[in-house]
Motif scaffolding. Structure first.
Motif, PDB file in Angstrom:
ATOM      1  N   THR A 140       4.492   5.359   5.581  1.00  0.00           N
ATOM      2  CA  THR A 140       4.401   4.172   4.730  1.00  0.00           C
ATOM      3  C   THR A 140       5.795   3.630   4.471  1.00  0.00           C
ATOM      4  O   THR A 140       6.703   4.388   4.094  1.00  0.00           O
ATOM      5  N   GLN A 161       3.291  -1.513   3.133  1.00  0.00           N
ATOM      6  CA  GLN A 161       2.612  -1.591   1.838  1.00  0.00           C
ATOM      7  C   GLN A 161       3.266  -2.654   0.959  1.00  0.00           C
ATOM      8  O   GLN A 161       4.444  -2.565   0.630  1.00  0.00           O
ATOM      9  N   ALA A 165      -0.486  -3.589  -3.953  1.00  0.00           N
ATOM     10  CA  ALA A 165      -1.195  -2.322  -3.744  1.00  0.00           C
ATOM     11  C   ALA A 165      -1.380  -1.555  -5.041  1.00  0.00           C
ATOM     12  O   ALA A 165      -0.492  -1.520  -5.897  1.00  0.00           O
ATOM     13  N   GLY A 203      -2.290  -3.341   0.826  1.00  0.00           N
ATOM     14  CA  GLY A 203      -1.906  -3.842  -0.495  1.00  0.00           C
ATOM     15  C   GLY A 203      -2.602  -5.117  -0.897  1.00  0.00           C
ATOM     16  O   GLY A 203      -2.224  -6.203  -0.459  1.00  0.00           O
TER      17      GLY A 203
END
Length: 327
Positions: A140, A161, A165, A203
């Motif tokens: 991530t 992301q 999120a 997200g």
């Protein structure tokens, strides 16, 4: 291209949610309808991690791990002690490793097809171990700089992301303020930085229209949704948090949930501690007792934006809604 992603008949994968929501049942349900589930083992005990991995034997599954963090500075430890004192609580001894090495070994021995890192990336040597076990390494990222670093380590896939999120923002630097670029802009900038790596967009994706739009962005091969599955029948979300999610409300990104930036439903505690220092992982133990008593003032309901768009049903129901042709 990721062999895992290319083998799926669904463009949406449930995000790995640590702390209970992602269960082996959810992972099995995702696999049964052509998606791919990943256990959120970052905060799990070693025994719990072992049990969950064993319960996923026989199907393709992934494991998400928290990368070890540097010890807190003396100043941040002092701030954590002050927060604990205000709650009449003793500060526990922190575990900065999150059991990473033991859980990685369990994952590789247990047949995990993906090992997915959070709060950092793997060393090149670790990526080699993952590949040698026949698995893929995913990481991530929240900035192009993190993406470049992950690419240099040899990972196979990047999950990008964005700020909408729910749950913890995957920033690698615990002291940094998270990047606020909207997801589409962030994906574009990450793709420009590492054009050869497949991307997963994550997200704030709530509808089939959101998913279709994200899949049209450069480099995006799949979408990851977490909050969308919080009310799934197979999720381990507590009854208390299910009620809070159904009630809706304003979400906020703050360190006042855990000591790391995370997005969740605003509480009295988040409002009264807008500038909490980076004391992760020590805030949760300090507030654990009050949270166990369902004290709304310190509720720990991590969820993304547009809570009102989150619906229940089975994992299959949710995937059908997200993956249908938009209109």
């Amino acid at each position: 291209m990721s062999q895992i992603i290319s083998s799926l008949s669904r463009s949406v994968i449930p995000a790995p949610m640590a702390g209970g929501p992602t269960t082996p049942e959810l992972v099995h349900a995702a696999h049964a309808v052509g998606s791919f589930g990943t256990l959120g083992l970052g905060s799990a005990s070693i025994d719990s991690a072992r049990t969950q991995i064993e319960q996923c034997a026989g199907i393709p599954f992934g494991v998400n791990l928290f990368c070890p963090q540097e010890p807190l500075t003396d100043a941040h430890l002092a701030a954590a002690r002050e927060l604990a004192r205000a709650e009449n609580h003793l500060l526990p001894e922190p575990d900065y490793s999150f059991g990473f090495e033991e859980k990685l070994q369990l994952a590789l021995q247990g047949g995990s097809r993906v090992v997915w890192s959070m709060f950092g990336t793997f060393t090149p040597e670790c990526v080699e171990r993952i590949h040698a076990a026949g698995a893929e390494a995913w990481t991530t990222v929240t900035t192009p700089g993190e993406a470049n670093a992950a690419a240099r380590s040899g990972v196979d896939v990047l999950c990008v992301q964005g700020p909408a999120a729910g749950g913890h923002r995957g920033t690698w630097d615990i002291t940094a303020t998270p990047d606020s670029r909207p997801l589409e802009e962030l994906v574009s900038d990450v793709h420009a930085a590492v054009p050869d790596l497949p991307l997963i967009a994550a997200g704030g994706l709530r509808t089939a229209d959101d998913i279709a739009a994200a899949l049209s962005w450069p480099g995006v091969t799949a979408c990851s949704c977490g909050s969308a599955f919080l009310l799934a029948r197979e999720a381990g979300t507590s009854d208390y948090n299910r009620r809070l999610v159904r009630s809706g409300g304003q979400t906020v990104s703050t360190r006042a949930f855990s000591g790391r930036y995370a997005r969740g439903l605003e509480t009295d505690y988040t409002r009264s501690h807008p500038d909490l220092p980076p004391v992760y992982p020590l805030l949760n133990p300090v507030l654990k007792e009050r949270r166990a008593q369902h004290d709304d003032a310190v509720a720990y309901c991590l969820v993304g934006t547009e809570v009102e768009k989150i619906n229940g049903g089975t994992v299959a129901d949710i995937l059908n809604r997200l993956c249908q042709n938009p209109h």
